[in-house]
Design a protein around this motif. Structure first.
Motif, PDB file in Angstrom:
ATOM      1  N   THR A  79       0.833  -1.212   0.000  1.00 22.27           N
ATOM      2  CA  THR A  79       0.000   0.000   0.000  1.00 22.27           C
ATOM      3  C   THR A  79       0.858   1.250   0.000  1.00 22.27           C
ATOM      4  O   THR A  79       1.844   1.336   0.734  1.00 22.27           O
ATOM      5  N   GLU A  87       1.224   1.717  -9.071  1.00 23.78           N
ATOM      6  CA  GLU A  87      -0.016   1.005  -9.402  1.00 23.78           C
ATOM      7  C   GLU A  87       0.249  -0.106 -10.411  1.00 23.78           C
ATOM      8  O   GLU A  87      -0.263  -1.220 -10.282  1.00 23.78           O
ATOM      9  N   ARG A 138      -1.317  -1.020  -4.082  1.00 26.60           N
ATOM     10  CA  ARG A 138      -2.542  -0.231  -3.891  1.00 26.60           C
ATOM     11  C   ARG A 138      -2.149   1.214  -3.609  1.00 26.60           C
ATOM     12  O   ARG A 138      -1.444   1.492  -2.635  1.00 26.60           O
ATOM     13  N   PRO A 164      -8.402  -2.217   2.488  1.00 29.81           N
ATOM     14  CA  PRO A 164      -7.649  -2.390   1.238  1.00 29.81           C
ATOM     15  C   PRO A 164      -8.457  -2.173  -0.027  1.00 29.81           C
ATOM     16  O   PRO A 164      -7.874  -2.089  -1.111  1.00 29.81           O
ATOM     17  N   GLU A 165      -9.761  -2.079   0.084  1.00 30.94           N
ATOM     18  CA  GLU A 165     -10.560  -1.843  -1.120  1.00 30.94           C
ATOM     19  C   GLU A 165     -10.539  -0.375  -1.554  1.00 30.94           C
ATOM     20  O   GLU A 165     -11.000  -0.041  -2.654  1.00 30.94           O
ATOM     21  N   SER A 205      -8.862   2.746  -3.043  1.00 29.96           N
ATOM     22  CA  SER A 205      -7.709   3.121  -3.847  1.00 29.96           C
ATOM     23  C   SER A 205      -8.098   4.250  -4.788  1.00 29.96           C
ATOM     24  O   SER A 205      -9.274   4.617  -4.897  1.00 29.96           O
TER      25      SER A 205
END
Length: 298
Positions: free
Chosen positions: A106, A151, A156, A214-215, A217
């Motif tokens: 991330t 990316e 992420r 984590p979803e 972005s």
């Protein structure tokens, strides 16, 4: 969990470091001087120097470094520094990330709502295109573009498009508080331009929310759900301080003379920005109304 952070000594970085450490998170700070402990490691973004191994094993990288937008009167040298400090720093960090075989999953990279330019009274969210002007086209757009290789490498990336952060320790509020305490606060320009604000508490909590989900972005607006006009902001701040405000506005030409280009794009330009991605991800704001935020901050 270990998090790597740049810009940790600034207003936002120092508040975030404190909150993360209170949450039992190890924070390793990238610094441009000799490291003074195990929680610091050297980098020189201007020269592209960084040890990729320092990032190995981290759960996330939070990149907040960049010269202050409103700290100095804009001239050609300052403008170049505003762009260089963001583009070169992001490029150096992203290059190091992509060189690692086991890279942090991330990257949270600072950005700004200046991306949208002057939106007038039109509401915009993360789906809006870039606006016009120096900040939108020459600062924020290339700044964000430097995160693209991360990316492409499978990291992420969340781009933190931050509005006016309300804190007594710095930012716009710290600059204008002395004037308002004297009873000399007044609307700026027309007073009709929208100011999209967020309390320092909500900024820190929102970043922690993004780290843990984590979803999330892409671009994320870090602004409260109810932006206000500059005239409304002036009235609310005067009321919070129990001080009168001036009935006449400060003319735009006077601000341009006093502080130059930043007046045009940082004070007189308005952005009516909504935090759609945060709200859709389930984040609950601590302060949705300006009077509540000012009461908490002051």
């Amino acid at each position: 969990m270990t998090i790597i952070m740049t810009g940790s000594s600034g207003l936002l970085g120092s508040a975030l470091v404190k909150a993360l450490r209170a949450d039992d998170t190890r924070v390793v700070r990238l610094v441009r001087r000799a490291p003074q402990g195990a929680d610091e490691t050297f980098w020189n973004p201007g020269k592209g120097l960084i040890d990729p191994a320092a990032l190995q094993g981290a759960r996330a990288v939070v990149h907040l470094a960049g010269a202050g937008i409103g700290d100095r009167r804009w001239n050609d040298d300052v403008k170049r520094e505003l762009v260089r400090s963001r583009v070169e720093g992001t490029r150096t960090l992203v290059r190091a990330l992509t060189e690692l075989p086991d890279r942090p999953p991330t990257l949270l990279s600072a950005s700004a709502i200046g991306y949208y330019g002057d939106t007038g009274d039109r509401e915009v969210d993360e789906t809006a295109p870039p606006g016009e002007g120096f900040l939108a086209r020459e600062v924020v757009a290339p700044w964000e573009a430097e995160t693209a290789p991360a990316e492409e490498a499978g990291v992420r990336v969340a781009r933190l498009r931050t509005g006016l952060v309300l804190s007594r320790a710095g930012g716009i509020l710290a600059k204008i508080l002395p004037i308002f305490k004297l009873g000399l606060g007044a609307p700026l320009g027309s007073g009709e331009q929208y100011w999209s604000w967020i309390s320092i508490d909500d900024w820190v909590l929102a970043v922690q929310h993004i780290l843990k989900n984590p979803e999330i972005s892409g671009p994320v607006n870090l602004t409260a759900p109810e932006p206000v006009t500059n005239a409304e902001f002036t009235k609310a701040l005067g009321a919070a301080l129990h001080r009168p405000t001036m009935p006449l506005a400060v003319p735009g030409f006077a601000l341009r003379t006093a502080i130059g280009g930043f007046a045009e794009e940082g004070v007189l330009t308005g952005q009516r920005v909504l935090p759609r991605r945060l709200l859709e991800s389930g984040y609950t704001f601590r302060h949705t109304r300006l009077n509540e935020a000012l009461a908490a901050v002051l």
